[in-house]
Design an enzyme around this catalytic site. Structure first.
Site, PDB file in Angstrom:
ATOM      1  N   GLY A  30       0.929  -1.131   0.544  1.00  0.00           N
ATOM      2  CA  GLY A  30      -0.393  -0.107   0.438  1.00  0.00           C
ATOM      3  C   GLY A  30       0.741   1.332  -0.062  1.00  0.00           C
ATOM      4  O   GLY A  30       1.914   0.985  -0.286  1.00  0.00           O
ATOM      5  N   ALA A  31       0.398   2.426   0.389  1.00  0.00           N
ATOM      6  CA  ALA A  31       0.522   3.739   0.245  1.00  0.00           C
ATOM      7  C   ALA A  31       1.165   3.919  -1.294  1.00  0.00           C
ATOM      8  O   ALA A  31       2.479   4.262  -1.579  1.00  0.00           O
ATOM      9  CB  ALA A  31       1.901   4.065   1.601  1.00  0.00           C
ATOM     10  N   LEU A  32       0.334   4.170  -1.523  1.00  0.00           N
ATOM     11  CA  LEU A  32       0.515   3.869  -3.890  1.00  0.00           C
ATOM     12  C   LEU A  32       1.462   4.990  -4.677  1.00  0.00           C
ATOM     13  O   LEU A  32       1.250   6.030  -4.240  1.00  0.00           O
ATOM     14  CB  LEU A  32      -0.933   3.101  -4.995  1.00  0.00           C
ATOM     15  CG  LEU A  32      -1.041   1.628  -3.940  1.00  0.00           C
ATOM     16  CD1 LEU A  32      -2.035   1.301  -4.880  1.00  0.00           C
ATOM     17  CD2 LEU A  32       0.243   0.492  -3.336  1.00  0.00           C
ATOM     18  N   HIS A  36       4.247   1.740  -7.931  1.00  0.00           N
ATOM     19  CA  HIS A  36       3.085   0.147  -7.654  1.00  0.00           C
ATOM     20  C   HIS A  36       2.149   0.162  -8.990  1.00  0.00           C
ATOM     21  O   HIS A  36       1.503  -0.616  -9.372  1.00  0.00           O
ATOM     22  CB  HIS A  36       2.413   0.250  -6.376  1.00  0.00           C
ATOM     23  CG  HIS A  36       3.227   0.403  -5.961  1.00  0.00           C
ATOM     24  ND1 HIS A  36       3.324   1.589  -4.832  1.00  0.00           N
ATOM     25  CD2 HIS A  36       3.341  -0.246  -4.341  1.00  0.00           C
ATOM     26  CE1 HIS A  36       3.828   1.602  -3.726  1.00  0.00           C
ATOM     27  NE2 HIS A  36       4.269   0.358  -3.765  1.00  0.00           N
ATOM     28  N   LYS A 148      12.966  -2.852  -8.646  1.00  0.00           N
ATOM     29  CA  LYS A 148      13.751  -1.836  -7.847  1.00  0.00           C
ATOM     30  C   LYS A 148      14.252  -2.933  -6.274  1.00  0.00           C
ATOM     31  O   LYS A 148      14.772  -2.231  -5.018  1.00  0.00           O
ATOM     32  CB  LYS A 148      12.527  -0.736  -6.444  1.00  0.00           C
ATOM     33  CG  LYS A 148      12.291  -0.473  -5.389  1.00  0.00           C
ATOM     34  CD  LYS A 148      13.050   0.627  -5.487  1.00  0.00           C
ATOM     35  CE  LYS A 148      13.426   1.849  -4.246  1.00  0.00           C
ATOM     36  NZ  LYS A 148      12.807   1.445  -3.115  1.00  0.00           N
ATOM     37  N   ASP A 149      13.345  -3.667  -5.963  1.00  0.00           N
ATOM     38  CA  ASP A 149      13.802  -4.767  -4.881  1.00  0.00           C
ATOM     39  C   ASP A 149      14.872  -5.758  -5.846  1.00  0.00           C
ATOM     40  O   ASP A 149      13.647  -7.261  -5.792  1.00  0.00           O
ATOM     41  CB  ASP A 149      12.467  -4.712  -4.530  1.00  0.00           C
ATOM     42  CG  ASP A 149      11.881  -3.843  -3.346  1.00  0.00           C
ATOM     43  OD1 ASP A 149      11.807  -3.497  -2.040  1.00  0.00           O
ATOM     44  OD2 ASP A 149      10.957  -3.321  -4.086  1.00  0.00           O
ATOM     45  N   GLN A 152      14.822  -9.272  -3.371  1.00  0.00           N
ATOM     46  CA  GLN A 152      13.631 -10.063  -3.492  1.00  0.00           C
ATOM     47  C   GLN A 152      13.035 -10.947  -4.640  1.00  0.00           C
ATOM     48  O   GLN A 152      12.739 -11.537  -4.210  1.00  0.00           O
ATOM     49  CB  GLN A 152      12.435  -8.601  -3.128  1.00  0.00           C
ATOM     50  CG  GLN A 152      10.636  -8.801  -3.272  1.00  0.00           C
ATOM     51  CD  GLN A 152       9.683  -8.247  -2.727  1.00  0.00           C
ATOM     52  OE1 GLN A 152       9.424  -8.172  -1.583  1.00  0.00           O
ATOM     53  NE2 GLN A 152       9.155  -8.054  -3.477  1.00  0.00           N
ATOM     54  N   VAL A 175      10.308   2.781 -11.319  1.00  0.00           N
ATOM     55  CA  VAL A 175       9.789   3.966 -12.040  1.00  0.00           C
ATOM     56  C   VAL A 175      10.722   5.122 -11.021  1.00  0.00           C
ATOM     57  O   VAL A 175      10.580   5.006  -9.546  1.00  0.00           O
ATOM     58  CB  VAL A 175       8.574   4.162 -11.338  1.00  0.00           C
ATOM     59  CG1 VAL A 175       7.857   5.542 -12.119  1.00  0.00           C
ATOM     60  CG2 VAL A 175       7.635   2.875 -12.614  1.00  0.00           C
TER      61      VAL A 175
HETATM   62  P1  AMP Z   1       5.732  -2.699  -1.926  1.00  0.00           P
HETATM   63  O1  AMP Z   1       4.706  -1.471  -1.540  1.00  0.00           O
HETATM   64  O2  AMP Z   1       6.724  -1.736  -0.805  1.00  0.00           O
HETATM   65  O3  AMP Z   1       6.357  -4.018  -1.169  1.00  0.00           O
HETATM   66  O4  AMP Z   1       6.076  -2.670  -3.371  1.00  0.00           O
HETATM   67  C1  AMP Z   1       5.114  -3.868  -4.077  1.00  0.00           C
HETATM   68  C2  AMP Z   1       5.219  -3.819  -5.127  1.00  0.00           C
HETATM   69  O5  AMP Z   1       6.068  -1.831  -6.520  1.00  0.00           O
HETATM   70  C3  AMP Z   1       7.156  -4.796  -4.887  1.00  0.00           C
HETATM   71  O6  AMP Z   1       7.434  -5.465  -6.234  1.00  0.00           O
HETATM   72  C4  AMP Z   1       8.110  -3.601  -5.846  1.00  0.00           C
HETATM   73  O7  AMP Z   1       9.538  -4.159  -6.450  1.00  0.00           O
HETATM   74  C5  AMP Z   1       7.096  -2.540  -6.531  1.00  0.00           C
HETATM   75  N1  AMP Z   1       7.755  -1.783  -6.419  1.00  0.00           N
HETATM   76  C6  AMP Z   1       7.955  -0.183  -5.822  1.00  0.00           C
HETATM   77  N2  AMP Z   1       8.361   0.598  -5.455  1.00  0.00           N
HETATM   78  C7  AMP Z   1       8.708   1.051  -7.275  1.00  0.00           C
HETATM   79  C8  AMP Z   1       9.596   2.008  -8.542  1.00  0.00           C
HETATM   80  N3  AMP Z   1       9.385   2.504  -8.117  1.00  0.00           N
HETATM   81  N4  AMP Z   1       9.335   0.901  -9.182  1.00  0.00           N
HETATM   82  C9  AMP Z   1       8.387   0.044  -9.628  1.00  0.00           C
HETATM   83  N5  AMP Z   1       8.327  -1.360  -9.183  1.00  0.00           N
HETATM   84  C10 AMP Z   1       8.249  -0.557  -7.388  1.00  0.00           C
END
Ligand code: AMP
Length: 295
Positions: A30-32, A36, A148-149, A152, A175
């Site tokens: 979340g906190a999209l 995302h 980004k991760d 992971q 992004v």
């Molecule tokens: P999170 O909510 O941080 O767990 O991220 C959820 C998904 O969004 C994960 O697969 C992250 O790698 C991806 N994500 C987070 N930030 C970015 C970004 N800046 N660009 C691309 N994917 C992202």
């Protein structure tokens, strides 16, 4: 769009969506932000239906980490996902996901101890466990994750391979904001000064890529170029700057095309990560070597 909190309902809904064709799963905390939403857009291009999950997973946070203060904004997230064309949002409470006496964890072996795993014991086991649970509940044809991760991604690819999970993982590029900062829900913690200091991370990655672009093949020498910039920025406490194999996360002996360059640092109290995969210098598209180019 349906907002579902009950795992059994989510399972049933995904089963019927999948019967209509391919189903994409986008797991998030979340906190999209636009990172995302890029994952959602990728699924919308490819899949007949897209479901997203919003779950701040307690088992991937350490005892002194930011689980309690992690930003939660379910209503706004729901609006963004509806606009993005998601069919179902699954946002369960922790008690609906984990039985009080839950013991079973996915052990991804040595990978879990590398990069962020070195300072976050249990983090990748927590990630692998929740993602496997979500894959079981949604049974998607495709699951979307961000580069980004990067660690992971390596952990989840290994899990899917080792456990024969019948899903295709799709990894989308990082992004970034216009100035190069990788979007992250944790950027919300940064004050204006810290936001500027945080650019040191992408700056270090660019410096390493530039050194390799000039022909440097020695990892330590190339990384030194990144360290020089980081050391010059006050308020940034480096955790690691590393050149590793993207699958094993082990340090490379020669740095070049395909090498994952990853950085983690604390800016004030906020822990941030970023990375790039070095592009083939002979390739016309070198955008992945220039993090600023994918804003
Ligand atoms: P999170 O909510 O941080 O767990 O991220 C959820 C998904 O969004 C994960 O697969 C992250 O790698 C991806 N994500 C987070 N930030 C970015 C970004 N800046 N660009 C691309 N994917 C992202």
């Amino acid at each position: 769009m349906d907002l579902i909190t009950d795992p059994a309902n989510f399972y049933a809904r995904c089963l019927s969506l999948r019967a209509a064709g391919s189903l994409g799963l986008v797991p998030t905390m979340g906190a999209l932000h636009a990172g995302h939403l890029a994952l959602v857009a990728a699924s919308r291009r490819r899949d007949a239906a897209t479901v997203a999950t919003i779950f701040v997973n307690p088992t991937q946070f350490g005892p002194r980490e930011d689980f309690a203060r992690y930003p939660r904004q379910l209503q706004r997230d729901g609006e963004l996902l509806q606009e993005a064309g998601v069919q179902v949002v699954f946002a369960p409470a922790p008690e609906a996901i984990y039985a009080g006496d839950a013991q079973t964890r996915v052990d991804v072996g040595d990978l879990a101890t590398r990069l962020c795993g070195a300072s976050r014991p249990g983090h990748f086991a927590g990630v692998a466990t929740i993602v496997l649970k979500l894959l079981h509940l949604a049974a998607p044809t495709h699951a979307y994750f961000g580069q980004k991760d990067a660690a992971q991604v390596a952990v989840l690819r290994r899990m899917v391979r080792d456990l024969n999970v019948p899903v295709e993982l799709v990894v989308e590029p990082i992004v970034r904001d216009a100035d190069g900062l990788a979007l992250s829900s944790r950027n919300a913690y940064l004050g204006a000064g810290e936001r500027r200091q945080a650019l040191a991370l992408v700056g270090a990655l660019r410096a390493v890529a530039a050194a390799v672009g000039r022909g440097e093949r020695n990892p330590a020498a190339a990384l030194e170029a990144g360290h020089r910039g980081l050391d010059a920025v006050p308020g940034v406490a480096l955790e690691y700057l590393a050149a590793v194999d993207a699958d094993t996360l082990l340090p490379v002996t020669e740095i070049g095309p395909g090498t994952l360059v990853a950085v983690a640092a604390r800016v004030g109290t906020t822990r941030l990560i970023d990375n790039l995969i070095l592009a083939d210098s002979s390739s016309a598209d070198s955008s992945s070597a220039d993090p600023g180019a994918s804003a």
